[in-house]
Design an enzyme around this catalytic site. Sequence first.
Site, PDB file in Angstrom:
ATOM      1  N   ASN A 172      -1.776   2.305   5.825  1.00  0.00           N
ATOM      2  CA  ASN A 172      -0.881   1.194   5.462  1.00  0.00           C
ATOM      3  C   ASN A 172      -0.674   0.371   6.728  1.00  0.00           C
ATOM      4  O   ASN A 172      -0.492   0.941   7.804  1.00  0.00           O
ATOM      5  CB  ASN A 172       0.488   1.710   5.011  1.00  0.00           C
ATOM      6  CG  ASN A 172       0.447   2.359   3.647  1.00  0.00           C
ATOM      7  OD1 ASN A 172      -0.604   2.403   3.006  1.00  0.00           O
ATOM      8  ND2 ASN A 172       1.590   2.860   3.209  1.00  0.00           N
ATOM      9  N   GLY A 173      -0.613  -0.941   6.600  1.00  0.00           N
ATOM     10  CA  GLY A 173      -0.353  -1.787   7.771  1.00  0.00           C
ATOM     11  C   GLY A 173      -1.551  -2.659   8.083  1.00  0.00           C
ATOM     12  O   GLY A 173      -2.474  -2.793   7.268  1.00  0.00           O
ATOM     13  N   GLU A 183       9.002 -15.190 -11.069  1.00  0.00           N
ATOM     14  CA  GLU A 183       8.231 -14.006 -10.663  1.00  0.00           C
ATOM     15  C   GLU A 183       7.875 -13.082 -11.829  1.00  0.00           C
ATOM     16  O   GLU A 183       6.823 -12.451 -11.808  1.00  0.00           O
ATOM     17  CB  GLU A 183       8.925 -13.217  -9.542  1.00  0.00           C
ATOM     18  CG  GLU A 183      10.151 -12.465  -9.948  1.00  0.00           C
ATOM     19  CD  GLU A 183      10.776 -11.700  -8.798  1.00  0.00           C
ATOM     20  OE1 GLU A 183      10.058 -11.150  -7.967  1.00  0.00           O
ATOM     21  OE2 GLU A 183      12.019 -11.651  -8.748  1.00  0.00           O
ATOM     22  N   CYS A 201       0.826  -1.211   0.000  1.00  0.00           N
ATOM     23  CA  CYS A 201       0.000   0.000   0.000  1.00  0.00           C
ATOM     24  C   CYS A 201       0.865   1.269   0.000  1.00  0.00           C
ATOM     25  O   CYS A 201       1.994   1.266   0.482  1.00  0.00           O
ATOM     26  CB  CYS A 201      -0.880   0.027   1.231  1.00  0.00           C
ATOM     27  SG  CYS A 201      -1.913  -1.418   1.387  1.00  0.00           S
ATOM     28  N   GLU A 253      18.345 -17.635  -7.008  1.00  0.00           N
ATOM     29  CA  GLU A 253      17.943 -16.310  -7.466  1.00  0.00           C
ATOM     30  C   GLU A 253      17.512 -16.357  -8.937  1.00  0.00           C
ATOM     31  O   GLU A 253      16.542 -15.714  -9.329  1.00  0.00           O
ATOM     32  CB  GLU A 253      19.095 -15.317  -7.243  1.00  0.00           C
ATOM     33  CG  GLU A 253      18.813 -13.894  -7.668  1.00  0.00           C
ATOM     34  CD  GLU A 253      17.609 -13.250  -6.991  1.00  0.00           C
ATOM     35  OE1 GLU A 253      17.043 -13.832  -6.041  1.00  0.00           O
ATOM     36  OE2 GLU A 253      17.197 -12.160  -7.438  1.00  0.00           O
ATOM     37  N   TRP A 310      -3.071  -2.621  -1.498  1.00  0.00           N
ATOM     38  CA  TRP A 310      -2.765  -4.021  -1.807  1.00  0.00           C
ATOM     39  C   TRP A 310      -3.541  -4.811  -0.768  1.00  0.00           C
ATOM     40  O   TRP A 310      -3.225  -4.770   0.416  1.00  0.00           O
ATOM     41  CB  TRP A 310      -1.264  -4.252  -1.672  1.00  0.00           C
ATOM     42  CG  TRP A 310      -0.771  -5.548  -2.235  1.00  0.00           C
ATOM     43  CD1 TRP A 310      -0.380  -5.796  -3.517  1.00  0.00           C
ATOM     44  CD2 TRP A 310      -0.577  -6.776  -1.523  1.00  0.00           C
ATOM     45  NE1 TRP A 310       0.032  -7.105  -3.638  1.00  0.00           N
ATOM     46  CE2 TRP A 310      -0.077  -7.729  -2.440  1.00  0.00           C
ATOM     47  CE3 TRP A 310      -0.789  -7.180  -0.202  1.00  0.00           C
ATOM     48  CZ2 TRP A 310       0.222  -9.042  -2.077  1.00  0.00           C
ATOM     49  CZ3 TRP A 310      -0.497  -8.486   0.152  1.00  0.00           C
ATOM     50  CH2 TRP A 310       0.004  -9.401  -0.793  1.00  0.00           C
ATOM     51  N   ARG A 314       5.177  -0.106  -6.146  1.00  0.00           N
ATOM     52  CA  ARG A 314       5.111  -0.915  -4.930  1.00  0.00           C
ATOM     53  C   ARG A 314       4.125  -2.074  -5.049  1.00  0.00           C
ATOM     54  O   ARG A 314       4.174  -2.995  -4.244  1.00  0.00           O
ATOM     55  CB  ARG A 314       4.702  -0.035  -3.740  1.00  0.00           C
ATOM     56  CG  ARG A 314       5.693   1.054  -3.426  1.00  0.00           C
ATOM     57  CD  ARG A 314       5.165   1.962  -2.351  1.00  0.00           C
ATOM     58  NE  ARG A 314       4.991   1.274  -1.089  1.00  0.00           N
ATOM     59  CZ  ARG A 314       5.925   1.149  -0.164  1.00  0.00           C
ATOM     60  NH1 ARG A 314       7.103   1.671  -0.357  1.00  0.00           N
ATOM     61  NH2 ARG A 314       5.694   0.506   0.961  1.00  0.00           N
ATOM     62  N   HIS A 359      18.143 -37.500  -6.705  1.00  0.00           N
ATOM     63  CA  HIS A 359      17.377 -37.948  -5.533  1.00  0.00           C
ATOM     64  C   HIS A 359      15.894 -37.631  -5.685  1.00  0.00           C
ATOM     65  O   HIS A 359      15.151 -37.627  -4.709  1.00  0.00           O
ATOM     66  CB  HIS A 359      17.946 -37.325  -4.259  1.00  0.00           C
ATOM     67  CG  HIS A 359      19.354 -37.740  -4.002  1.00  0.00           C
ATOM     68  ND1 HIS A 359      19.695 -39.006  -3.573  1.00  0.00           N
ATOM     69  CD2 HIS A 359      20.532 -37.079  -4.171  1.00  0.00           C
ATOM     70  CE1 HIS A 359      21.013 -39.103  -3.473  1.00  0.00           C
ATOM     71  NE2 HIS A 359      21.546 -37.931  -3.831  1.00  0.00           N
ATOM     72  N   LYS A 377      13.841 -15.185 -10.187  1.00  0.00           N
ATOM     73  CA  LYS A 377      13.644 -14.137 -11.200  1.00  0.00           C
ATOM     74  C   LYS A 377      12.741 -14.654 -12.312  1.00  0.00           C
ATOM     75  O   LYS A 377      11.825 -13.968 -12.740  1.00  0.00           O
ATOM     76  CB  LYS A 377      14.980 -13.694 -11.832  1.00  0.00           C
ATOM     77  CG  LYS A 377      15.859 -12.764 -11.041  1.00  0.00           C
ATOM     78  CD  LYS A 377      15.359 -11.376 -10.845  1.00  0.00           C
ATOM     79  CE  LYS A 377      14.502 -11.205  -9.658  1.00  0.00           C
ATOM     80  NZ  LYS A 377      15.031 -11.180  -8.339  1.00  0.00           N
ATOM     81  N   LYS A 405       6.429  -4.518  -4.086  1.00  0.00           N
ATOM     82  CA  LYS A 405       7.852  -4.228  -3.907  1.00  0.00           C
ATOM     83  C   LYS A 405       8.272  -4.369  -2.442  1.00  0.00           C
ATOM     84  O   LYS A 405       9.332  -4.900  -2.145  1.00  0.00           O
ATOM     85  CB  LYS A 405       8.151  -2.817  -4.422  1.00  0.00           C
ATOM     86  CG  LYS A 405       9.631  -2.448  -4.392  1.00  0.00           C
ATOM     87  CD  LYS A 405      10.431  -3.270  -5.373  1.00  0.00           C
ATOM     88  CE  LYS A 405      11.914  -2.972  -5.336  1.00  0.00           C
ATOM     89  NZ  LYS A 405      12.688  -4.061  -5.957  1.00  0.00           N
TER      90      LYS A 405
HETATM   91  O1  M6R Z   1      12.849  -5.282   0.661  1.00  0.00           O
HETATM   92  P1  M6R Z   1      13.343  -6.664   0.982  1.00  0.00           P
HETATM   93  O2  M6R Z   1      14.695  -6.925   0.460  1.00  0.00           O
HETATM   94  O3  M6R Z   1      13.239  -6.992   2.444  1.00  0.00           O
HETATM   95  O4  M6R Z   1      12.344  -7.621   0.219  1.00  0.00           O
HETATM   96  C1  M6R Z   1      12.390  -9.009   0.384  1.00  0.00           C
HETATM   97  C2  M6R Z   1      11.664  -9.693  -0.746  1.00  0.00           C
HETATM   98  O5  M6R Z   1      10.311  -9.367  -0.728  1.00  0.00           O
HETATM   99  C3  M6R Z   1      12.252  -9.304  -2.103  1.00  0.00           C
HETATM  100  O6  M6R Z   1      13.612  -9.583  -2.138  1.00  0.00           O
HETATM  101  C4  M6R Z   1      11.568 -10.065  -3.248  1.00  0.00           C
HETATM  102  O7  M6R Z   1      11.777 -11.437  -3.118  1.00  0.00           O
HETATM  103  C5  M6R Z   1      12.128  -9.545  -4.549  1.00  0.00           C
HETATM  104  N1  M6R Z   1      11.515  -8.304  -4.904  1.00  0.00           N
HETATM  105  C6  M6R Z   1      12.004 -10.495  -5.647  1.00  0.00           C
HETATM  106  O8  M6R Z   1      12.636 -10.028  -6.789  1.00  0.00           O
END
Ligand code: M6R
Length: 607
Positions: free
Chosen positions: A100-101, A487, A2, A480, A74, A27, A503, A484, A602
């Site tokens: 927010n929250g 997502e 949010c 990673e 959100w 975000r 395995h 990527k 984000k």
């Molecule tokens: O802001 P942060 O690094 O704490 O966020 C953690 C994850 O939400 C973040 O790394 C997320 O997995 C990535 N945006 C994915 O690309």
Amino acid sequence: MCGIVGYTGEKPAKDLLIQNLKSLEYRGYDSAGIALQDADGLTVLRRVGKVDGLAAAAEHLEDASTCGIGHTRWATHGAPSERNAHPICDCSGKIAVVHNGIIENYQELRQELQANGHTFKTDTDTEVIAHLIEEAYEGNLYEAVRQACLRLVGSYGLAVVCAQEPGRIVATRKGSPIVLAHGEDGSYVASDIIAVIKASRDVAILDDENYAILEPSGITYKDANGKDVTPHIMHVDWDVDVAEKGGYPDFMLKEIHEQPRVIRDTLAGRMVNGHLSIEELGMTLDELQTIDRVYIIACGTSYHAGLIARELIESWARIPTVAEAASEFRYRNPVITPSTLVVAISQSGETADTLAAIRLARIKGAKVLGITNVVGSPVARESDGVIYTKANKEIAVASTKSFLGQIVSLTLLAMELAQSKGKLTTAQIRVLFHELADTANQVEKILSDTTAIDEAAQATKDAHDAFFIGRGMGAQVCREGALKLKEISYLHAEAYPAGEMKHGPIALIHEGFPVIAVATKSPTYDKMLSNIEESRARGAMVIAIATEGDEEIKKYADHVIYIPRVRDAFMPITATVPMQLFARSIAIARHCDVDKPRNLAKSVTVE
Ligand code: M6R
């Protein structure tokens, strides 16, 4: 997640609020809304979907209002719908709130307020705040918000307007950021610096349980007892046009290309007179020497950076190190003593699970070192020491440049720990540092020709699943790479340590199944070749990420993506880059929005 914006001043508020909401789109959100103060009271407009939809709906509104608040939501409590979008009003429609929250005790408050005669129109936790303010309101909005907040359990960033107090916005926070700026044309509030820096480079960071009262002429700050306070002012030195694509088709590509600069900036000033310098650690040499265990806590991409750091710290400093998802750590009973160092990694510095894990670690007596990209963020403020990654604002939801900034910062930390433990000499540190600095040039080289990456992406784009396999550092980089890909392209991808394939996972391999293998020259290179053979023998289409000059790998792979030779410890920096580009190339071919993947935000500010 949010986002909050607010403005009171001389200019028409409508367009300013919408413009500032647009700067928060990165975000992630599912609905948006604004509340404008005008001669008739409050005009509230909400829409499901993009801010553009809200802007179109707002076109018919007059430009008379110069004070208002806005929100991108959100959904957490209550489906993404127009009625659950913010701003949310009290019974009278005279008070509007953006939040927010999460309010954890909203159900009991809702019952109590309903028993007192309040009518609820949404399914949100936020609505209790509007009704609590309504109950407490006796002509002083600040006082009413303060009274309401005394009843709230949970986290909040709030901005509130009231029809009876023209030109005034009250903002407060607990565990969710609120920043403020006063410019030539009025006063601004937001949950993110990017929405206020056009007004001023000097941004006030509101403290938890403090209040800001915004008026066109200025902002007054108070604590929870009504005492005037002076907020922490942060001077923002990054470019305003960070929020522009700068000629790139999307933010993700722009941010991938910024990585050589991130490496250089993160290392700038770290080697002083031939000695490593990380003053912000906030620990004396004695304290560093007594560390006998390291926990690294983080989420998502940041957690993957932690896994790489674990390898470096154990290998160089010989300190037992565990990297763990913050969401798991916070509900366990980890073994922590005063000689444990907890390293919390978070790009945004706002991630709810990481913050909860920090709090747990501190209660148990550990020193906490935060590694974050956001100055003044909750992670920075709640840690004993902070290392800032120098990625600058990251807009694309998929983390790229912040990941490299984290790896480089963590590599420095591992060197520092090794030095303090007497495991690496100053001369060895210097050699490592220079090689580390050179990765900026190597990343530049990878970015200069992406032909092989794009060809491999073309060959993979129609697949349903993919495996990423590697060993040692390669296995961590694969996590990673797989994240990527899934997502941003919605192609199902899993990372496995290559030796684990037989395995179980190898059962999934069939003709043409893409296997992306990190097969750089490392101590386990020969083992990797065997693992690649096992998959290939079952029909896998192998894409190898290999070291420049390695001709042998061509016999094992359908596609080879070469990266410059670096020592294995620094391979995650170089090997990550083709994986980012590979994922993006597939996502573009599949017509996905690479900057705003579905369902993702984000900053994950809720559990
Ligand atoms: O802001 P942060 O690094 O704490 O966020 C953690 C994850 O939400 C973040 O790394 C997320 O997995 C990535 N945006 C994915 O690309």
